[in-house]
Design a protein around this motif. Structure first.
Motif, PDB file in Angstrom:
ATOM      1  N   GLN A 126      41.936 -24.169 -15.441  1.00 19.68           N
ATOM      2  CA  GLN A 126      42.453 -23.794 -14.122  1.00 19.68           C
ATOM      3  C   GLN A 126      41.552 -24.251 -12.976  1.00 19.68           C
ATOM      4  O   GLN A 126      42.038 -24.507 -11.883  1.00 19.68           O
ATOM      5  CB  GLN A 126      42.664 -22.271 -14.075  1.00 19.68           C
ATOM      6  CG  GLN A 126      43.378 -21.765 -12.843  1.00 19.68           C
ATOM      7  CD  GLN A 126      43.762 -20.313 -12.979  1.00 19.68           C
ATOM      8  OE1 GLN A 126      43.923 -19.794 -14.089  1.00 19.68           O
ATOM      9  NE2 GLN A 126      43.914 -19.626 -11.861  1.00 19.68           N
ATOM     10  N   GLN A 127      40.238 -24.307 -13.204  1.00 21.16           N
ATOM     11  CA  GLN A 127      39.336 -24.737 -12.145  1.00 21.16           C
ATOM     12  C   GLN A 127      38.142 -25.468 -12.732  1.00 21.16           C
ATOM     13  O   GLN A 127      37.867 -25.384 -13.926  1.00 21.16           O
ATOM     14  CB  GLN A 127      38.863 -23.545 -11.307  1.00 21.16           C
ATOM     15  CG  GLN A 127      37.854 -22.641 -12.000  1.00 21.16           C
ATOM     16  CD  GLN A 127      37.285 -21.593 -11.061  1.00 21.16           C
ATOM     17  OE1 GLN A 127      38.014 -20.799 -10.491  1.00 21.16           O
ATOM     18  NE2 GLN A 127      35.974 -21.577 -10.909  1.00 21.16           N
ATOM     19  N   VAL A 170      41.166 -30.687 -15.060  1.00 19.48           N
ATOM     20  CA  VAL A 170      41.683 -29.764 -14.053  1.00 19.48           C
ATOM     21  C   VAL A 170      42.773 -30.518 -13.286  1.00 19.48           C
ATOM     22  O   VAL A 170      42.476 -31.395 -12.469  1.00 19.48           O
ATOM     23  CB  VAL A 170      40.582 -29.301 -13.082  1.00 19.48           C
ATOM     24  CG1 VAL A 170      41.154 -28.292 -12.086  1.00 19.48           C
ATOM     25  CG2 VAL A 170      39.416 -28.683 -13.845  1.00 19.48           C
ATOM     26  N   SER A 207      48.359 -18.925 -16.129  1.00 17.51           N
ATOM     27  CA  SER A 207      47.680 -17.967 -15.251  1.00 17.51           C
ATOM     28  C   SER A 207      48.562 -16.744 -14.988  1.00 17.51           C
ATOM     29  O   SER A 207      48.077 -15.606 -14.960  1.00 17.51           O
ATOM     30  CB  SER A 207      47.316 -18.643 -13.933  1.00 17.51           C
ATOM     31  OG  SER A 207      46.761 -17.718 -13.029  1.00 17.51           O
ATOM     32  N   VAL A 220      49.979 -29.029 -13.525  1.00 13.38           N
ATOM     33  CA  VAL A 220      49.713 -27.979 -12.538  1.00 13.38           C
ATOM     34  C   VAL A 220      50.673 -26.806 -12.765  1.00 13.38           C
ATOM     35  O   VAL A 220      50.270 -25.632 -12.729  1.00 13.38           O
ATOM     36  CB  VAL A 220      49.855 -28.525 -11.102  1.00 13.38           C
ATOM     37  CG1 VAL A 220      49.770 -27.386 -10.087  1.00 13.38           C
ATOM     38  CG2 VAL A 220      48.783 -29.561 -10.818  1.00 13.38           C
ATOM     39  N   GLY A 253      44.122 -20.526 -18.574  1.00 15.22           N
ATOM     40  CA  GLY A 253      44.220 -19.974 -17.229  1.00 15.22           C
ATOM     41  C   GLY A 253      43.647 -18.578 -17.203  1.00 15.22           C
ATOM     42  O   GLY A 253      43.360 -17.991 -18.252  1.00 15.22           O
ATOM     43  N   VAL A 292      49.568 -24.878 -15.972  1.00 17.39           N
ATOM     44  CA  VAL A 292      48.396 -24.024 -15.746  1.00 17.39           C
ATOM     45  C   VAL A 292      48.807 -22.772 -14.972  1.00 17.39           C
ATOM     46  O   VAL A 292      48.347 -21.662 -15.259  1.00 17.39           O
ATOM     47  CB  VAL A 292      47.289 -24.788 -15.006  1.00 17.39           C
ATOM     48  CG1 VAL A 292      46.192 -23.832 -14.556  1.00 17.39           C
ATOM     49  CG2 VAL A 292      46.698 -25.866 -15.902  1.00 17.39           C
ATOM     50  N   LYS A 293      49.683 -22.955 -14.001  1.00 19.27           N
ATOM     51  CA  LYS A 293      50.152 -21.805 -13.210  1.00 19.27           C
ATOM     52  C   LYS A 293      50.893 -20.817 -14.107  1.00 19.27           C
ATOM     53  O   LYS A 293      50.731 -19.598 -13.978  1.00 19.27           O
ATOM     54  CB  LYS A 293      51.063 -22.288 -12.087  1.00 19.27           C
ATOM     55  CG  LYS A 293      51.517 -21.171 -11.154  1.00 19.27           C
ATOM     56  CD  LYS A 293      52.357 -21.716 -10.006  1.00 19.27           C
ATOM     57  CE  LYS A 293      52.809 -20.574  -9.083  1.00 19.27           C
ATOM     58  NZ  LYS A 293      53.633 -21.076  -7.955  1.00 19.27           N
ATOM     59  N   SER A 307      43.214 -14.616 -14.770  1.00 20.15           N
ATOM     60  CA  SER A 307      43.571 -13.735 -13.655  1.00 20.15           C
ATOM     61  C   SER A 307      42.570 -12.594 -13.640  1.00 20.15           C
ATOM     62  O   SER A 307      42.220 -12.053 -14.698  1.00 20.15           O
ATOM     63  CB  SER A 307      44.992 -13.190 -13.831  1.00 20.15           C
ATOM     64  OG  SER A 307      45.317 -12.300 -12.781  1.00 20.15           O
TER      65      SER A 307
END
Length: 615
Positions: free
Chosen positions: A318-319, A343, A357, A350, A257, A353-354, A259
């Motif tokens: 993440q993407q 992904v 991140s 999900v 992930g 991954v969050k 930021s």
């Protein structure tokens, strides 16, 4: 003359790698393309809405090269290797090249062992990891050695069975002593399978077994044994706490992930094995916050997995990334079976991954807080340096030099570079002194600077690609006083370089004391910003020189040509080097001189003499 617009017309309609160069011929960017013609032309379209970093790069492109490949996967592999080779300025670069540690269980041996390694090989052994630190690996292996009486020595079994008495571990009940031939091989392998299950995170079976044994011991009033079993249960519980369970499916995967903010980007990776987190890492990419995160993520994955030893079957990101399918094919080839880039759009992944991140966001904020606290701590020191040395401009590039030796052996020098007040470690250089065999700091400093300036002149004359010495310093600092400065200045004058040279002097307690320049001494005690700057430069220069000296000494004492001479063991080798100070002096000595060394008789002296003069 390279005409970019004419060369663009010649680009082929094929996959490959393109290499951008600046006016000096230095590689500043390496990229891959599915269609070279389309990709490279995009950089030079007037209407292209490039990010600031790409705009800056394009403004510096004077020429480009390209290499055609048969497929996009081949282009990706070539791109990774060229980035590693050239480390171009405008590519995203990982700042560390470390190999992560793994735990290796040598199930390919008759009596397996548990080892720490940084290499994963297809040798029949089982590997667990990667772990984020040596400490994590050592803690796990220590726990295993407490739980299981496994062999820890390097004896080759069954070849060495019965050749020696069992070691202390056997009497401490920490080893079954297979070296004595009394251990059933099948039972030993069953124990090793339990260890592999343990490393795979399957603790419950072992815990239940230990709890049963502890209860039985208590009933039999074997309280000492029960206490030992209790301690083992506690060790497993502590290890289980460190390895948080992330997913119930028990699958191996990496979760990535990120930021970013207006300027910087943090990418975080969690290593999940058998559903448990065994380690994590984060990477800060300065100046990448406003770039395309999909491109940054793709670049990170290629660089990261180009150097790691083990690739899991699934990488959760993440993407979406543009070349995800190509990267998946490349990783599958490296692993030997299918690797899936995924992904997630719903479910547990999900959430994971969050979480990764969010950890990247925390790491980025901590990095920013650290920068704020530092706030370029040497900015004022640089300004003070300009003032004290009466320079027209603040020195951007400072080179500092120090000499290190052990008596008269392993004489070395370090060249440390500070740019804008910060260490530029990729610019550091080390020198092994060649012209002298006896301690002479002045002559050593002169040789070092002469070689440094000669390399700069040669690179400039030959228009060398990827030069290492061409950029000259605004200021040179040498470790020492007026005599050191004068010795260094003679070399600079010979090359007609006009940069100022100053000395960094220490007090009787080897602490940075003053600057020597133009025959005058400036005390630093009343100028704290400058004192902090010069202290860091001097300490760093000394550290690099001493570490290089130690490394050479270790190499010299571990193996040398003397080891290849019959009759020369460690004692005689050390005596020879201590007496003559260097291997070169040993080689030059005649038989009579060699006999002056303690422990060297006429026969051994003749062997040494003849060895170095054989055809």
């Amino acid at each position: 003359m390279f005409d970019i617009h004419e060369e663009l017309k010649k680009l082929p309609d094929k996959p490959g790698v393109y290499i951008m160069k600046d006016a000096g011929g230095m590689v500043i960017y390496v990229g891959k393309a599915v269609v070279l013609k389309n990709r490279v032309r995009q950089y030079f379209h007037q209407s292209a809405n490039h990010p600031p970093k790409v705009q800056a790069m394009v403004s510096k492109i004077s020429e480009f090269e390209y290499i055609v490949t048969d497929s996009e996967v081949e282009a990706l592999m070539l791109e990774c290797n060229l980035i590693k080779k050239y480390r171009p300025k405008y590519n995203i670069l990982l700042k560390d090249d470390k190999n992560y540690p793994y735990i290796k269980v040598t199930m390919n041996e008759e009596y397996p062992r548990i080892l720490k390694t940084r290499r994963v090989e297809r040798d029949g052994a089982k590997y667990f990891g990667p772990y984020s630190s040596n400490l994590a690996v050592n803690d796990t292996i220590d726990t295993l050695n407490k739980l299981f009486p496994v062999k820890t020595c390097g004896k080759r079994l069954p070849k060495d069975i019965g050749k020696a008495r069992p070691c202390l571990n056997y009497y401490m009940k920490q080893c079954l002593a297979p070296c004595q031939g009394e251990v059933n091989k099948e039972e030993y392998h069953e124990m090793m399978k339990k260890i592999c299950s343990f490393l795979g995170g399957q603790y419950e079976e072992i815990l239940n077994d230990l709890k049963t044994q502890m209860a039985d011991a208590s009933e039999q009033l074997e309280f000492e044994k029960a206490a030992q079993l209790r301690n083992k249960i506690s060790s497993i519980a502590q290890l289980s706490e460190k390895q948080k369970v992330l997913s119930a499916d028990g699958q191996d995967r990496d979760i990535i992930g990120f930021s970013g903010d207006a300027s910087d980007l943090c990418i975080q990776i969690f290593f999940v094995r058998n559903g448990r987190v065994i380690g994590r890492e984060h990477y800060i990419f300065e100046g990448e916050g406003n770039e395309d995160t999909g491109y940054s993520l793709s670049t990170f994955i290629k660089q990261f997995y180009n150097k790691v030893q083990h690739i899991p079957s699934e990488i959760v990101i993440q993407q979406e990334i543009e070349d995800g399918e190509t990267i998946s094919q490349w990783l599958s080839g490296k692993r030997g079976n299918k690797v899936k880039l995924r992904v997630p759009v719903r479910g547990e992944l999900v959430r994971l991954v969050k979480m990764v991140s969010q950890n990247a966001d925390i790491s980025l904020k901590l990095y920013k807080d650290r920068l704020k606290r530092e706030d370029n701590p040497h900015k004022e020191g640089i300004n003070q340096l300009k003032k004290v040395l009466e320079l027209e401009n603040a020195p951007r590039r400072i080179e500092a030099y120090d000499i290190s030796n052990t008596g008269s052996s392993e004489i070395v020098a370090s060249m440390v570079v500070f740019i804008d007040g910060k260490p530029a470690r990729q610019e550091y250089r080390k020198f092994k002194i060649k012209s002298i065999e006896q301690q002479n700091d002045y002559a050593s400093m002169q040789e070092t600077l002469y070689r440094r300036f000669l390399r700069a002149k040669k690179e400039k004359d030959e228009n060398t690609q990827n030069p290492k010495f061409s950029e000259l310093p605004d200021l040179i600092l040498v470790d020492g006083g007026t005599a050191h400065v004068n010795a260094a200045q003679q070399v600079a004058d010979e090359f007609e370089y006009g940069m100022l040279i100053a000395g960094m002097a220490k007090d009787s307690r080897h602490r940075t004391k003053s600057l020597i320049h133009r025959g005058e001494e400036y005390e630093l005690s009343s100028n704290m910003p400058l004192l902090r700057l010069i202290t860091e430069i001097q300490d760093e220069t000394h550290r690099v020189a001493v570490e290089y000296n130690r490394r050479l000494r270790a190499k010299r004492y571990t193996h040398s040509e003397l080891d290849d001479i019959n009759g020369i063991g460690e004692a005689r080798k050390k005596a020879l080097l201590k007496h003559f100070k260097s291997l070169a002096a040993v080689k030059k000595a005649d038989i009579h001189k060699l006999q002056e060394v303690e422990g060297i008789n006429e026969k051994v002296a003749a062997q040494i003499y003849n060895f170095f003069r054989k055809a």
